[in-house]
Design an enzyme around this catalytic site. Structure first.
Site, PDB file in Angstrom:
ATOM      1  N   HIS A 164       1.023  -1.272  -0.258  1.00 46.13           N
ATOM      2  CA  HIS A 164       0.125   0.107  -0.071  1.00 46.13           C
ATOM      3  C   HIS A 164       0.952   1.652   0.131  1.00 46.13           C
ATOM      4  O   HIS A 164       0.170   2.535   0.046  1.00 46.13           O
ATOM      5  CB  HIS A 164      -0.507   0.073   1.527  1.00 46.13           C
ATOM      6  CG  HIS A 164      -0.614  -0.397   2.733  1.00 46.13           C
ATOM      7  ND1 HIS A 164      -0.500  -1.084   3.454  1.00 46.13           N
ATOM      8  CD2 HIS A 164       0.449   0.253   3.582  1.00 46.13           C
ATOM      9  CE1 HIS A 164      -0.305  -0.878   4.142  1.00 46.13           C
ATOM     10  NE2 HIS A 164       0.433  -0.641   4.563  1.00 46.13           N
ATOM     11  N   HIS A 192       7.917   6.683   4.705  1.00 47.74           N
ATOM     12  CA  HIS A 192       7.181   6.498   3.163  1.00 47.74           C
ATOM     13  C   HIS A 192       5.925   7.333   2.580  1.00 47.74           C
ATOM     14  O   HIS A 192       6.272   8.663   3.423  1.00 47.74           O
ATOM     15  CB  HIS A 192       5.866   5.269   4.039  1.00 47.74           C
ATOM     16  CG  HIS A 192       5.024   5.753   4.421  1.00 47.74           C
ATOM     17  ND1 HIS A 192       5.688   6.017   6.239  1.00 47.74           N
ATOM     18  CD2 HIS A 192       4.143   6.517   4.802  1.00 47.74           C
ATOM     19  CE1 HIS A 192       4.153   6.391   6.570  1.00 47.74           C
ATOM     20  NE2 HIS A 192       3.256   6.644   5.936  1.00 47.74           N
ATOM     21  N   HIS A 207       2.998   8.794   0.393  1.00 48.59           N
ATOM     22  CA  HIS A 207       1.194   9.256  -0.193  1.00 48.59           C
ATOM     23  C   HIS A 207       1.760   9.914  -1.585  1.00 48.59           C
ATOM     24  O   HIS A 207       2.468  10.770  -1.411  1.00 48.59           O
ATOM     25  CB  HIS A 207       0.502   9.531   0.944  1.00 48.59           C
ATOM     26  CG  HIS A 207       0.525   8.748   2.132  1.00 48.59           C
ATOM     27  ND1 HIS A 207      -0.234   7.821   2.608  1.00 48.59           N
ATOM     28  CD2 HIS A 207       1.112   9.192   3.870  1.00 48.59           C
ATOM     29  CE1 HIS A 207       0.107   7.125   3.509  1.00 48.59           C
ATOM     30  NE2 HIS A 207       0.785   7.538   4.326  1.00 48.59           N
ATOM     31  N   GLU A 248      -2.102  13.350   2.441  1.00 46.34           N
ATOM     32  CA  GLU A 248      -2.683  12.980   2.930  1.00 46.34           C
ATOM     33  C   GLU A 248      -3.395  14.241   4.207  1.00 46.34           C
ATOM     34  O   GLU A 248      -4.806  14.797   4.347  1.00 46.34           O
ATOM     35  CB  GLU A 248      -2.689  12.169   3.805  1.00 46.34           C
ATOM     36  CG  GLU A 248      -1.826  11.085   3.621  1.00 46.34           C
ATOM     37  CD  GLU A 248      -2.573   9.988   4.215  1.00 46.34           C
ATOM     38  OE1 GLU A 248      -1.426   9.455   5.882  1.00 46.34           O
ATOM     39  OE2 GLU A 248      -2.495   8.588   3.770  1.00 46.34           O
ATOM     40  N   HIS A 268       6.097  11.185   4.399  1.00 51.05           N
ATOM     41  CA  HIS A 268       5.733  10.678   6.247  1.00 51.05           C
ATOM     42  C   HIS A 268       7.361   9.683   6.912  1.00 51.05           C
ATOM     43  O   HIS A 268       7.639   8.519   6.765  1.00 51.05           O
ATOM     44  CB  HIS A 268       4.339  10.007   6.412  1.00 51.05           C
ATOM     45  CG  HIS A 268       3.451  10.035   6.677  1.00 51.05           C
ATOM     46  ND1 HIS A 268       2.015   9.860   6.165  1.00 51.05           N
ATOM     47  CD2 HIS A 268       2.631  12.071   6.358  1.00 51.05           C
ATOM     48  CE1 HIS A 268       1.147  10.422   6.508  1.00 51.05           C
ATOM     49  NE2 HIS A 268       1.756  12.383   5.704  1.00 51.05           N
ATOM     50  N   THR A 295      -1.968   6.308   9.405  1.00 51.46           N
ATOM     51  CA  THR A 295      -3.751   6.808   8.887  1.00 51.46           C
ATOM     52  C   THR A 295      -3.747   5.504   7.907  1.00 51.46           C
ATOM     53  O   THR A 295      -4.364   6.073   7.054  1.00 51.46           O
ATOM     54  CB  THR A 295      -2.811   8.369   7.792  1.00 51.46           C
ATOM     55  OG1 THR A 295      -2.172   8.174   6.861  1.00 51.46           O
ATOM     56  CG2 THR A 295      -2.994   9.151   7.830  1.00 51.46           C
ATOM     57  N   THR A 296      -3.352   4.938   7.860  1.00 51.38           N
ATOM     58  CA  THR A 296      -3.946   3.168   7.411  1.00 51.38           C
ATOM     59  C   THR A 296      -3.768   2.309   8.467  1.00 51.38           C
ATOM     60  O   THR A 296      -3.440   2.381   9.261  1.00 51.38           O
ATOM     61  CB  THR A 296      -2.591   2.603   6.708  1.00 51.38           C
ATOM     62  OG1 THR A 296      -1.497   2.989   7.282  1.00 51.38           O
ATOM     63  CG2 THR A 296      -2.067   3.384   5.380  1.00 51.38           C
TER      64      THR A 296
HETATM   65  C1  LIG Z   1       2.049  -2.197  14.844  1.00 46.78           C
HETATM   66  O1  LIG Z   1       1.624  -1.371  13.176  1.00 46.78           O
HETATM   67  C2  LIG Z   1       2.211  -1.113  12.435  1.00 46.78           C
HETATM   68  C3  LIG Z   1       0.793  -0.736  10.972  1.00 46.78           C
HETATM   69  C4  LIG Z   1       1.481   0.722  10.579  1.00 46.78           C
HETATM   70  C5  LIG Z   1       2.586   1.651  11.088  1.00 46.78           C
HETATM   71  C6  LIG Z   1       2.370   2.814  10.221  1.00 46.78           C
HETATM   72  C7  LIG Z   1       3.660   3.374  10.456  1.00 46.78           C
HETATM   73  C8  LIG Z   1       0.990   3.082   9.740  1.00 46.78           C
HETATM   74  C9  LIG Z   1       0.932   4.510   8.989  1.00 46.78           C
HETATM   75  O2  LIG Z   1       1.962   5.334   8.420  1.00 46.78           O
HETATM   76  O3  LIG Z   1      -0.437   5.534   8.536  1.00 46.78           O
HETATM   77  C10 LIG Z   1       2.713   1.377  12.524  1.00 46.78           C
HETATM   78  C11 LIG Z   1       2.429   0.017  12.401  1.00 46.78           C
HETATM   79 ZN   LIG Z   2       1.033   7.585   6.115  1.00 48.52          ZN
END
Ligand SMILES: COc1ccc(/C(C)=C/C(=O)O)cc1
Ligand SMILES: [Zn+2]
Length: 260
Positions: A64, A94, A96, A106, A119, A198-199
């Site tokens: 994603h 990462h 978006h 975002e 981010h 945000t995910t």
């Molecule tokens: C513990 O599991 C996780 C899954 C995703 C994320 C992040 C860093 C999500 C995002 O960037 O919105 C962190 C922990």
């Molecule tokens: Zn992000």
């Protein structure tokens, strides 16, 4: 005949709440930042980034987004200052982005979105033993958000965008000694507020620090993100990875502070 079972089910943000009720919580991200409604807080000091030259490990298409992961076994690469009570360790960064034009970020600023948003995810290794534990704590994560606007080529983003063809499908490849300090704009003025991932799992564990000044990247560089695929090489469908941004969420009475 051959019954195609799609491995890659894209779940849209509007139905995340079914599996993750916190999606309708009181400190969800992203948000629309309204500069004139932000509270200037003179007690907010500057954000300080101490990134080591060589803690990056790999770049991965995780289905994603595209993520550059770091060795977070010690405090070589940390963010501190600003709204933070102690240093937070860099774990990954990462992006978006959208499918075209200036949609893809975002966070929005007075209703305006940017072409993309970077981010940089950090975790509170002073208070918590692991990233996973920090990711569920109210002060567990600090994410630095940087807007990307299209214009000239970004001198250093090439290191990332030139590697994207290697992770077109859901795979990973090595990235050594990439210091994300080279992706910062000249001004570190920021807005800060309490929010979430945000995910999914959308944990409400993020102290957000969003820089006001965007960095400039070329349309060509941005285009390379858009040729990434959500799908794996083994899958029949080729679904381009684009529009991997969550829309702004209700503020629910939160205050956004500004260092400006
Ligand atoms: C513990 O599991 C996780 C899954 C995703 C994320 C992040 C860093 C999500 C995002 O960037 O919105 C962190 C922990
Ligand atoms: Zn992000």
């Amino acid at each position: 005949g051959h019954h195609f079972i799609p491995f890659c089910i894209i779940i849209s943000p509007s139905v995340w709440h079914k599996n993750y009720p916190v999606a309708q919580g009181n400190r969800q991200s992203p948000i629309d930042i309204v500069p004139h409604q932000a509270l200037h807080d003179p007690s907010l000091g500057p954000v300080v980034l101490n990134y080591d030259q060589c803690t990056s490990m790999n770049i991965t298409n995780n289905g994603h987004s595209v993520v550059v992961q770091f060795d977070d076994s010690d405090d070589r690469s940390v963010i501190q200052g600003g709204p933070l009570d102690n240093p937070y360790r860099l774990k990954q960064f990462h992006f978006h982005w959208g499918e075209k034009g200036c949609h893809g970020s975002e966070h929005t600023v007075a209703g305006n979105s940017y072409a993309s948003e970077l981010h940089l995810v950090h975790w509170n290794a002073v208070k918590y033993k692991t990233f996973g534990e920090a990711a569920t704590a109210p002060d567990g994560l600090a994410v630095l958000g940087i807007f990307l606007e299209t214009g000239d080529d970004h001198r250093w983003l090439h290191v990332i965008t030139d590697a994207l063809y290697m992770v077109k499908f859901k795979v990973s490849t090595t990235v050594n000694c990439f210091n994300p300090k080279c992706l910062l704009p000249s001004s570190l003025h920021y807005w800060t507020y309490l929010g979430s991932l945000t995910t999914p799992p959308l944990h409400e564990s993020v102290i957000w620090i969003v820089l006001r000044e965007p960095i400039i990247v070329s349309e060509k560089q941005l285009g390379k993100f858009r040729m990434l695929l959500f799908t794996g090489e083994e899958e029949d469908q080729r679904i381009r990875m684009e529009n991997n941004f969550r829309p702004p969420q209700p503020l629910k009475g939160r205050k956004v502070r500004s260092s400006i």
